[in-house]
Design an enzyme around this catalytic site. Structure first.
Site, PDB file in Angstrom:
ATOM      1  N   GLN A 167      19.221  19.745  48.187  1.00  0.00           N
ATOM      2  CA  GLN A 167      18.715  21.129  48.278  1.00  0.00           C
ATOM      3  C   GLN A 167      17.322  21.122  48.877  1.00  0.00           C
ATOM      4  O   GLN A 167      16.461  20.348  48.485  1.00  0.00           O
ATOM      5  CB  GLN A 167      18.691  21.774  46.891  1.00  0.00           C
ATOM      6  CG  GLN A 167      18.136  23.191  46.881  1.00  0.00           C
ATOM      7  CD  GLN A 167      16.658  23.221  46.541  1.00  0.00           C
ATOM      8  OE1 GLN A 167      16.195  22.429  45.719  1.00  0.00           O
ATOM      9  NE2 GLN A 167      15.905  24.118  47.162  1.00  0.00           N
ATOM     10  N   HIS A 189      20.063  32.835  42.146  1.00  0.00           N
ATOM     11  CA  HIS A 189      19.153  31.844  41.585  1.00  0.00           C
ATOM     12  C   HIS A 189      19.163  31.906  40.051  1.00  0.00           C
ATOM     13  O   HIS A 189      18.145  31.688  39.396  1.00  0.00           O
ATOM     14  CB  HIS A 189      17.742  32.082  42.134  1.00  0.00           C
ATOM     15  CG  HIS A 189      16.928  30.839  42.376  1.00  0.00           C
ATOM     16  ND1 HIS A 189      16.543  30.431  43.626  1.00  0.00           N
ATOM     17  CD2 HIS A 189      16.403  29.920  41.525  1.00  0.00           C
ATOM     18  CE1 HIS A 189      15.811  29.329  43.536  1.00  0.00           C
ATOM     19  NE2 HIS A 189      15.716  28.993  42.262  1.00  0.00           N
ATOM     20  N   LYS A 219      22.092  28.824  50.545  1.00  0.00           N
ATOM     21  CA  LYS A 219      22.207  29.215  49.133  1.00  0.00           C
ATOM     22  C   LYS A 219      21.312  30.413  48.848  1.00  0.00           C
ATOM     23  O   LYS A 219      20.161  30.444  49.283  1.00  0.00           O
ATOM     24  CB  LYS A 219      21.790  28.035  48.249  1.00  0.00           C
ATOM     25  CG  LYS A 219      21.698  28.349  46.752  1.00  0.00           C
ATOM     26  CD  LYS A 219      21.368  27.095  45.965  1.00  0.00           C
ATOM     27  CE  LYS A 219      21.350  27.342  44.471  1.00  0.00           C
ATOM     28  NZ  LYS A 219      20.110  27.935  43.977  1.00  0.00           N
ATOM     29  N   SER A 276      24.524  33.500  45.341  1.00  0.00           N
ATOM     30  CA  SER A 276      23.684  33.117  44.203  1.00  0.00           C
ATOM     31  C   SER A 276      22.480  34.026  44.126  1.00  0.00           C
ATOM     32  O   SER A 276      21.905  34.403  45.152  1.00  0.00           O
ATOM     33  CB  SER A 276      23.202  31.666  44.391  1.00  0.00           C
ATOM     34  OG  SER A 276      22.219  31.314  43.434  1.00  0.00           O
ATOM     35  N   TYR A 283      13.953  23.458  50.304  1.00  0.00           N
ATOM     36  CA  TYR A 283      13.158  24.646  50.623  1.00  0.00           C
ATOM     37  C   TYR A 283      12.517  24.365  51.975  1.00  0.00           C
ATOM     38  O   TYR A 283      11.669  23.466  52.079  1.00  0.00           O
ATOM     39  CB  TYR A 283      12.057  24.872  49.577  1.00  0.00           C
ATOM     40  CG  TYR A 283      12.549  25.355  48.230  1.00  0.00           C
ATOM     41  CD1 TYR A 283      13.083  26.630  48.073  1.00  0.00           C
ATOM     42  CD2 TYR A 283      12.453  24.540  47.102  1.00  0.00           C
ATOM     43  CE1 TYR A 283      13.516  27.080  46.830  1.00  0.00           C
ATOM     44  CE2 TYR A 283      12.890  24.987  45.855  1.00  0.00           C
ATOM     45  CZ  TYR A 283      13.418  26.254  45.726  1.00  0.00           C
ATOM     46  OH  TYR A 283      13.850  26.701  44.505  1.00  0.00           O
ATOM     47  N   ARG A 334      30.314  29.842  32.606  1.00  0.00           N
ATOM     48  CA  ARG A 334      30.248  29.143  31.314  1.00  0.00           C
ATOM     49  C   ARG A 334      31.613  28.753  30.770  1.00  0.00           C
ATOM     50  O   ARG A 334      31.690  28.085  29.741  1.00  0.00           O
ATOM     51  CB  ARG A 334      29.545  30.031  30.265  1.00  0.00           C
ATOM     52  CG  ARG A 334      28.143  30.489  30.643  1.00  0.00           C
ATOM     53  CD  ARG A 334      27.141  29.341  30.704  1.00  0.00           C
ATOM     54  NE  ARG A 334      25.793  29.792  31.041  1.00  0.00           N
ATOM     55  CZ  ARG A 334      25.287  29.771  32.281  1.00  0.00           C
ATOM     56  NH1 ARG A 334      26.004  29.299  33.293  1.00  0.00           N
ATOM     57  NH2 ARG A 334      24.057  30.209  32.494  1.00  0.00           N
ATOM     58  N   ASP A 336      16.657  32.239  49.076  1.00  0.00           N
ATOM     59  CA  ASP A 336      16.263  33.406  48.270  1.00  0.00           C
ATOM     60  C   ASP A 336      14.853  33.293  47.714  1.00  0.00           C
ATOM     61  O   ASP A 336      14.490  33.972  46.758  1.00  0.00           O
ATOM     62  CB  ASP A 336      17.248  33.598  47.112  1.00  0.00           C
ATOM     63  CG  ASP A 336      17.309  32.381  46.182  1.00  0.00           C
ATOM     64  OD1 ASP A 336      16.406  31.515  46.245  1.00  0.00           O
ATOM     65  OD2 ASP A 336      18.267  32.299  45.398  1.00  0.00           O
TER      66      ASP A 336
HETATM   67  C1  LIG Z   1      15.682  25.403  35.287  1.00  0.00           C
HETATM   68  C2  LIG Z   1      16.214  25.814  36.605  1.00  0.00           C
HETATM   69  C3  LIG Z   1      15.657  25.301  37.771  1.00  0.00           C
HETATM   70  C4  LIG Z   1      16.166  25.653  39.005  1.00  0.00           C
HETATM   71  N1  LIG Z   1      15.634  25.080  40.123  1.00  0.00           N
HETATM   72  C5  LIG Z   1      16.165  25.375  41.342  1.00  0.00           C
HETATM   73  C6  LIG Z   1      15.679  24.746  42.517  1.00  0.00           C
HETATM   74  O1  LIG Z   1      14.749  23.948  42.475  1.00  0.00           O
HETATM   75  N2  LIG Z   1      16.255  25.065  43.707  1.00  0.00           N
HETATM   76  C7  LIG Z   1      17.301  25.957  43.786  1.00  0.00           C
HETATM   77  O2  LIG Z   1      17.808  26.217  44.879  1.00  0.00           O
HETATM   78  N3  LIG Z   1      17.788  26.555  42.677  1.00  0.00           N
HETATM   79  C8  LIG Z   1      17.254  26.289  41.466  1.00  0.00           C
HETATM   80  N4  LIG Z   1      17.758  26.894  40.355  1.00  0.00           N
HETATM   81  C9  LIG Z   1      18.909  27.830  40.483  1.00  0.00           C
HETATM   82  C10 LIG Z   1      20.242  27.100  40.347  1.00  0.00           C
HETATM   83  O3  LIG Z   1      20.499  26.320  41.477  1.00  0.00           O
HETATM   84  C11 LIG Z   1      21.406  28.093  40.209  1.00  0.00           C
HETATM   85  O4  LIG Z   1      21.351  29.030  41.255  1.00  0.00           O
HETATM   86  C12 LIG Z   1      21.429  28.822  38.875  1.00  0.00           C
HETATM   87  O5  LIG Z   1      20.935  28.028  37.835  1.00  0.00           O
HETATM   88  C13 LIG Z   1      22.856  29.249  38.555  1.00  0.00           C
HETATM   89  O6  LIG Z   1      22.912  30.004  37.402  1.00  0.00           O
HETATM   90  P1  LIG Z   1      23.289  29.404  35.946  1.00  0.00           P
HETATM   91  O7  LIG Z   1      22.066  28.714  35.451  1.00  0.00           O
HETATM   92  O8  LIG Z   1      23.623  30.640  35.182  1.00  0.00           O
HETATM   93  O9  LIG Z   1      24.474  28.474  36.107  1.00  0.00           O
HETATM   94  C14 LIG Z   1      17.247  26.569  39.091  1.00  0.00           C
HETATM   95  C15 LIG Z   1      17.801  27.078  37.926  1.00  0.00           C
HETATM   96  C16 LIG Z   1      17.310  26.720  36.703  1.00  0.00           C
HETATM   97  C17 LIG Z   1      17.962  27.279  35.461  1.00  0.00           C
END
Ligand SMILES: Cc1cc2nc3c(=O)[nH]c(=O)nc-3n(C[C@H](O)[C@H](O)[C@H](O)COP(=O)(O)O)c2cc1C
Length: 357
Positions: free
Chosen positions: A135, A251, A227, A249, A137, A286, A165
């Site tokens: 992944q 995020h 994404k 997504s 940025y 979930r 995003d």
């Molecule tokens: C603690 C945490 C850190 C995250 N860090 C990133 C990240 O560094 N880059 C990214 O693209 N998405 C990040 N995300 C988003 C996740 O990739 C994903 O879109 C999201 O967690 C999906 O939802 P869920 O937690 O309900 O499964 C993060 C999510 C969480 C919960």
């Protein structure tokens, strides 16, 4: 079975172990967390309308995503800072993903270097190279971005996931309240280390545009997924600009609050891309039934974010393995009860909107 019997119980067990600051960081989202809650509750407003007497046979949850055969239609979404959940951090996550036979989307902001994550995954899958996607940025400093891409390629990553995003950081009021803005001493993001040895900060810039995606397309031969797509027009634009896949997504509700639940947008996005590229989804998954609903509404596969972190906090590698095993079992069961054997065959008429009262 001892211990947690579903992902919610893993969540409860993990959150009881985490200190307040880390729990808030993982569980929280932007502002009022409307989208965090909406992602999960939207799945509950979708009902399943199974077919009977299909004679489908035993379900096999395997699917192919961008040419990658995976053991189930569930990938590990990129989440930052795994050492906050467990001292082994991403090393443990990588082993569990490889052992489970699915794709780890490794976060640029991991607390373990991508080379070490890949090496760890190889330890548990001697026969084949475990699939890891990276992944990214996109950084305004393209030279620096390119250096990171070259590291990911050299480490054996098989696709790039560009998170689109994040032109700015979402407002996490829990972190403000806890005054949590830096990693604790001893933790950092080694993927951002320059050759000179200094670790840079990530830059989230509103100047990043489709032009940068075009640049990336010319810079690497790896498949690129975008994404964080929510608008159907953006899904189309991603395909127009050479993306090989899109991930619907928001995020996990951590960026712009009050965006719609990702599952709600999935059918429109699947229609918009017209099969030109595979569509993936994350946010609020979930249950095995959630996965089957996403497949029905047009996703090739889904990804899970928080459940992985909670598995890690609960019991390290074994905890992540537990999360993935539980979900796989639920998917097999849900497919069988819906009258399907093949995740790729699930049709849209399996899902109905309902209000339960
Ligand atoms: C603690 C945490 C850190 C995250 N860090 C990133 C990240 O560094 N880059 C990214 O693209 N998405 C990040 N995300 C988003 C996740 O990739 C994903 O879109 C999201 O967690 C999906 O939802 P869920 O937690 O309900 O499964 C993060 C999510 C969480 C919960």
């Amino acid at each position: 079975m001892t211990g947690p019997v579903n992902l919610r119980e893993v969540e409860q067990a993990a959150r009881a172990l985490l200190d307040r600051v880390r729990d808030d960081y993982f569980a929280g989202g932007a502002q009022d967390e409307v989208t965090v809650r909406g992602n999960e509750s939207a799945f509950a407003r979708l009902a399943l309308l199974p077919r009977v007497l299909t004679g489908a046979g035993d379900p096999s949850p395997e699917v192919t995503v961008l040419g990658e055969r995976v053991s189930m239609p569930v990938l590990l979404a990129p989440t930052a800072f795994h050492e906050l959940a467990h001292p082994e951090g991403e090393r443990a996550t990588a082993r569990a993903a490889a052992a489970a036979g699915t794709i780890l989307i490794s976060a640029m902001l991991s607390t373990v270097a991508i080379e070490d994550i890949a090496a760890e995954a190889r330890k548990v899958s001697s026969e084949h190279e475990p699939p890891i996607w990276f992944q990214l940025y996109l950084q305004p400093d393209l030279g620096f971005t390119e250096a990171i891409v070259r590291r990911a390629e050299a480490a054996g990553c098989r696709a790039l996931v560009v998170t689109a995003d994040s032109p700015a950081l979402g407002r996490h009021e829990r972190n403000d309240r806890n005054d949590f803005h830096d990693l604790p001493p001893g933790m950092n993001c080694p993927n951002l280390r320059e050759q000179a040895g200094e670790v840079r900060n990530v830059v989230l810039s509103p100047e990043i545009s489709w032009r940068h995606l075009e640049w990336l397309r010319e810079t690497t031969s790896l498949p690129i997924l975008v994404k964080g797509v929510l608008h159907p027009d953006d899904a189309r634009l991603a395909a127009d600009h050479g993306a090989d896949g899109v991930i619907v997504s928001n995020h996990g509700g951590r960026q712009l609050d009050t965006t719609p639940p990702s599952i709600r947008l999935l059918p429109r996005i699947a229609d918009a891309v017209e099969g030109r590229v595979p569509v993936l989804l994350d946010g609020g998954v979930r249950r095995g039934t959630d996965v089957v609903k996403a497949l029905a509404l047009g996703a090739r596969a889904v990804a899970i974010g928080r459940p992985v972190v909670w598995g890690l906090a609960y019991d390290g590698e074994a905890g992540v393995t537990k999360v993935l095993d539980l979900l796989r079992r639920e998917i097999v069961n849900a497919l069988a009860l819906c009258g399907y054997a093949d995740p790729a065959a699930v049709r849209r008429d399996l899902v109905e909107e309902v209000s339960w009262r």
